[in-house]
Design a protein around this motif. Structure first.
Motif: not given
Ligand code: C5P
Length: 248
Positions: A124-141, A148-156
């Motif tokens: 599972v890459t990113l939950l579709t319920s997550l917004t960019p604002d929420e991701l910034e809170v979680v990941w601090g960037r 782009e994030e889905v692509g990075r996690l797919t590559d992983l």
């Protein structure tokens, strides 16, 4: 690569299988639907709600009925614990199991190693319920783009030897183009042309999801909440095998 095109034609033989999502609070209700759908439904998704109630015995009942099982537990823990859970799922006869790619490389490699020969592990890459604002809170960037994030996690997921990912039809063709080797794309959010999308925000028709490269379509309410679930499943399967909407 154009990420918006989900209509890249695929060869006819690449018709996807339907996985019926059993989103029920009890094993009894879920089994009633399994019996009602009968032989045409061969593959079922068991998620957190049903597994927390019905547990391994429910999964075993499906296997006893000859059904294949997609156990959508989205595992995310230390590598040793996830590897143990993956082995347990494999021993139950599960066919597909999900883990969160955010668990990191060591956890993903442990999951891939523990899966055995029969079961396949999906990221599972990113939950579709997550917004960019929420991701910034979680990941601090800053999050410039979800894709782009889905692509990075797919590559992983690919680098750690997972067997595929869960992705919307809107991302399926883009992932299919990004990953060259055999890699499963399992796609929820399917609605027939003109159907009520409900709480789904990014829907695709079965034919479009297949054209986009989905191997399995996860479909819940359009079948299980239909007035006639058997007719709804039959119409979906017909649409898939004919490559276009049926009249049913
Ligand atoms: O009822 P519906 O067809 O919308 O159900 C789709 C299934 O796929 C549900 O079990 C839902 O939890 C799951 N799912 C989803 N979207 C995701 C991941 C999983 O709808 N991004």
């Amino acid at each position: 690569m154009d990420g918006t095109d989900c209509r890249i034609p695929r060869p006819r033989e690449c018709v996807a299988d339907v996985i019926v999502a059993l989103d029920y609070p009890s094993a009894d209700e879920a089994l009633t639907m399994v019996e009602r759908l009968g032989p045409p439904a061969t593959f079922y998704k068991v998620g957190l709600e049903l597994y927390t109630r019905g547990g391994p015995s429910f999964v075993e009942s499906l296997a006893t009925l000859g059904k294949r099982v997609f156990l959508d537990l989205k595992l995310h823990d230390i590598p040793n614990t996830v590897a143990g859970a993956v082995r347990s799922a494999s021993a139950l006869g599960v066919d597909l199991l999900t883990v969160h790619t955010a668990g990191g490389p060591a956890m993903l490699e442990a999951a891939a190693d523990a899966s055995g020969r029969q079961m396949r592990v999906l990221g599972v890459t990113l939950l579709t319920s997550l917004t960019p604002d929420e991701l910034e809170v979680v990941w601090g960037r800053e999050i410039r783009s979800i894709r782009e994030e889905v692509g990075r996690l797919t590559d992983l997921a690919v680098a750690c030897d997972l067997d595929g990912v869960v992705a919307s039809a809107l991302e399926a063709s883009w992932i299919r183009n990004r990953v060259e080797h055999d890699f499963l794309v399992v796609t929820p959010g399917i609605r027939r042309e003109g159907a009520d999308p409900g709480d789904q925000r990014r829907v695709a028709t079965p034919a479009d999801a297949v054209s986009a490269g989905a191997d399995y379509l996860v479909i819940g309410r359009p079948i299980t909440r239909a007035d006639d679930p058997v007719a709804a499943l039959t119409a979906l399967l017909a649409e898939l095998s004919e490559g276009g909407p049926s009249e049913a």
